[in-house]
Write an enzyme that holds these catalytic residues in place. Structure first.
Site, PDB file in Angstrom:
ATOM      1  N   ASP A 159      -5.377   3.935   2.198  1.00 35.98           N
ATOM      2  CA  ASP A 159      -5.989   5.053   2.935  1.00 35.98           C
ATOM      3  C   ASP A 159      -5.181   6.348   2.863  1.00 35.98           C
ATOM      4  OD1 ASP A 159      -3.941   3.877   4.381  1.00 35.98           O
ATOM      5  OD2 ASP A 159      -4.861   4.254   6.331  1.00 35.98           O
ATOM      6  N   GLU A 242       9.786  -1.278   5.983  1.00 31.62           N
ATOM      7  CA  GLU A 242      10.441  -0.494   4.925  1.00 31.62           C
ATOM      8  C   GLU A 242      11.955  -0.634   5.021  1.00 31.62           C
ATOM      9  OE1 GLU A 242       8.513   0.688   7.342  1.00 31.62           O
ATOM     10  OE2 GLU A 242       6.689   1.554   6.443  1.00 31.62           O
TER      11      GLU A 242
HETATM   12  C1  UGA Z   1       1.674   2.437   8.734  1.00 26.02           C
HETATM   13  C2  UGA Z   1       2.508   2.492   7.459  1.00 26.02           C
HETATM   14  O1  UGA Z   1       2.226   3.687   6.736  1.00 26.02           O
HETATM   15  C3  UGA Z   1       2.182   1.278   6.613  1.00 26.02           C
HETATM   16  O2  UGA Z   1       2.800   1.365   5.367  1.00 26.02           O
HETATM   17  C4  UGA Z   1       2.610   0.065   7.391  1.00 26.02           C
HETATM   18  O3  UGA Z   1       2.286  -1.088   6.666  1.00 26.02           O
HETATM   19  C5  UGA Z   1       1.827   0.031   8.694  1.00 26.02           C
HETATM   20  O4  UGA Z   1       1.975   1.264   9.416  1.00 26.02           O
HETATM   21  C6  UGA Z   1       2.321  -1.086   9.626  1.00 26.02           C
HETATM   22  O5  UGA Z   1       2.234  -0.896  10.813  1.00 26.02           O
HETATM   23  O6  UGA Z   1       2.761  -2.110   9.208  1.00 26.02           O
HETATM   24  P1  UGA Z   1      -0.989   2.622   9.070  1.00 26.02           P
HETATM   25  O7  UGA Z   1      -1.757   3.760   8.526  1.00 26.02           O
HETATM   26  O8  UGA Z   1      -0.712   2.596  10.539  1.00 26.02           O
HETATM   27  O9  UGA Z   1       0.357   2.481   8.256  1.00 26.02           O
HETATM   28  O10 UGA Z   1      -1.609   1.232   8.677  1.00 26.02           O
HETATM   29  P2  UGA Z   1      -2.919   0.897   7.847  1.00 26.02           P
HETATM   30  O11 UGA Z   1      -3.267   1.977   6.913  1.00 26.02           O
HETATM   31  O12 UGA Z   1      -3.939   0.402   8.785  1.00 26.02           O
HETATM   32  O13 UGA Z   1      -2.383  -0.349   7.001  1.00 26.02           O
HETATM   33  C7  UGA Z   1      -1.417  -0.216   5.962  1.00 26.02           C
HETATM   34  C8  UGA Z   1      -1.904  -0.924   4.704  1.00 26.02           C
HETATM   35  O14 UGA Z   1      -2.042  -2.321   4.983  1.00 26.02           O
HETATM   36  C9  UGA Z   1      -3.273  -0.444   4.220  1.00 26.02           C
HETATM   37  O15 UGA Z   1      -3.297  -0.409   2.818  1.00 26.02           O
HETATM   38  C10 UGA Z   1      -4.230  -1.485   4.756  1.00 26.02           C
HETATM   39  O16 UGA Z   1      -5.398  -1.647   3.964  1.00 26.02           O
HETATM   40  C11 UGA Z   1      -3.366  -2.748   4.751  1.00 26.02           C
HETATM   41  N1  UGA Z   1      -3.732  -3.687   5.827  1.00 26.02           N
HETATM   42  C12 UGA Z   1      -3.846  -3.268   7.110  1.00 26.02           C
HETATM   43  C13 UGA Z   1      -3.946  -5.009   5.516  1.00 26.02           C
HETATM   44  O17 UGA Z   1      -3.853  -5.407   4.353  1.00 26.02           O
HETATM   45  N2  UGA Z   1      -4.283  -5.869   6.526  1.00 26.02           N
HETATM   46  C14 UGA Z   1      -4.439  -5.483   7.808  1.00 26.02           C
HETATM   47  O18 UGA Z   1      -4.763  -6.307   8.677  1.00 26.02           O
HETATM   48  C15 UGA Z   1      -4.207  -4.136   8.113  1.00 26.02           C
HETATM   49 MN    MN Z   2      -2.802   3.982   6.795  1.00 26.05          MN
END
Ligand code: UGA
Ligand code: MN
Length: 302
Positions: A159, A242
């Protein structure tokens, strides 16, 4: 009188002949120019190809999961990556099996890709403070360790928004390169702090004892580092993914290589896609059952 008119005729004939000759010469010149241009363009293209083949590949690991905004995010991301040469996209679905919609999107992109899946085992599901997309990222790392020797690894969430210049810059990564990420937390940015060309700390709203206060989108790793630390993996704890991973890779502050012109420019943004309502079949009025809407919803809900 007669003599004059004969001379005029001759002059006209000579002029006509000369014009033909001039035209032919001009045409010859134009052809020659075209040929030269073609040759030099080909040389540029050949040179670019040679350069591109010599470049180390970039391996992008993208964790992704099913939600209403997934295909919009993944379409944008795939069409960004389509501009980047010598890149291999590892897409790991947070699921028990891979989906057709994601596979079709990957095939459509024409990019070299690997399509995997992995999800959080049940025993962790009720635990608090669990990071998102950890097990699928770990699966991507496992694949890389087994299948790639050299190149650069970058974790790219599905995203975020990426300036393609970032991918060109990260090819030079020798150990770990770092760069600012826009639109993060209360400061609206997370950036390494650079003094005299060296990373001396992190400008990030969330310090919390982190040695590396960076976002997942803020660094790239040379595969040599990954192979030199075969047991290093991403920890489970939310917000420490990270930092934990970089520590386990035995990275020190002085190993970090600042990109994005000494971390003075933002080339990646932590965008978040607004979540609208969820499309559902019951939103279609009964009187519209004989229209396109049924197929449209079917396609969206695959
Ligand atoms: C923030 C950080 O930018 C991420 O790199 C980190 O992994 C995440 O927090 C975290 O809390 O661990 P954020 O925008 O809050 O990111 O999180 P998302 O964009 O919802 O998820 C990060 C990535 O993991 C996305 O590529 C999403 O598709 C993936 N994801 C998310 C999954 O594969 N499974 C899930 O249940 C949720
Ligand atoms: Mn995100």
């Amino acid at each position: 009188m007669v003599r004059v008119s004969v001379t005029k005729g001759m002059v006209v004939a000579v002029l006509v002949l000369e014009s033909f000759y001039l035209l032919a010469s001009l045409k010859k010149l134009a052809d020659l120019e075209e040929e030269c241009e073609g040759k030099s363009q080909k040389a540029v293209a050949d040179n670019r190809q040679v350069k591109e083949e010599a470049w180390p590949p970039i391996y992008i690991i993208t964790p992704t999961y099913k939600r209403t905004t997934q295909i919009a995010d993944m379409t944008r991301m795939s069409q960004t990556l389509m501009h980047v040469p010598n890149l291999h996209w590892i897409v790991v679905e947070d699921a028990l099996k891979t989906s057709d919609v994601v596979r079709e999107l990957l095939v459509r992109s024409g990019l070299p890709f690997t399509h995997l899946c992995a999800t959080m085992p049940d025993e962790y599901k009720d635990k608090p403070m669990m990071g998102k997309g950890v097990f699928n990222r770990r699966e991507g790392i496992r694949w890389l360790r087994e299948n790639a020797r050299e190149g650069v690894l970058y974790f790219a969430d599905d995203d975020n928004s990426y300036d393609i210049r970032l991918f060109e810059q990260m090819r030079t990564t020798r150990k770990v390169s770092v760069f600012p990420v826009g639109m993060i937390l209360s400061l609206g940015v997370s950036s390494p702090i650079i003094r005299d060309g060296k990373v001396v700390g992190f400008h990030d709203a969330f310090q919390a004892g982190r040695k590396f206060a960076v976002d997942m989108a803020g660094f790239a790793i040379n595969l040599r580092v990954l192979h030199a630390n075969p047991d290093a993996t991403i920890p489970l704890r939310l917000s420490y993914l990270e930092d934990g991973f970089l520590r386990r890779l035995r990275i020190e502050l002085e190993d970090l290589e600042p990109l994005a012109w000494g971390c003075t420019q933002v080339l990646v943004w932590h965008t978040k896609t607004h979540r609208p309502g969820t499309p559902k079949m019951e939103h279609i009025a009964h009187t519209d059952f004989d229209t396109n809407l049924v197929e449209l919803y079917n396609n969206m809900l695959r």
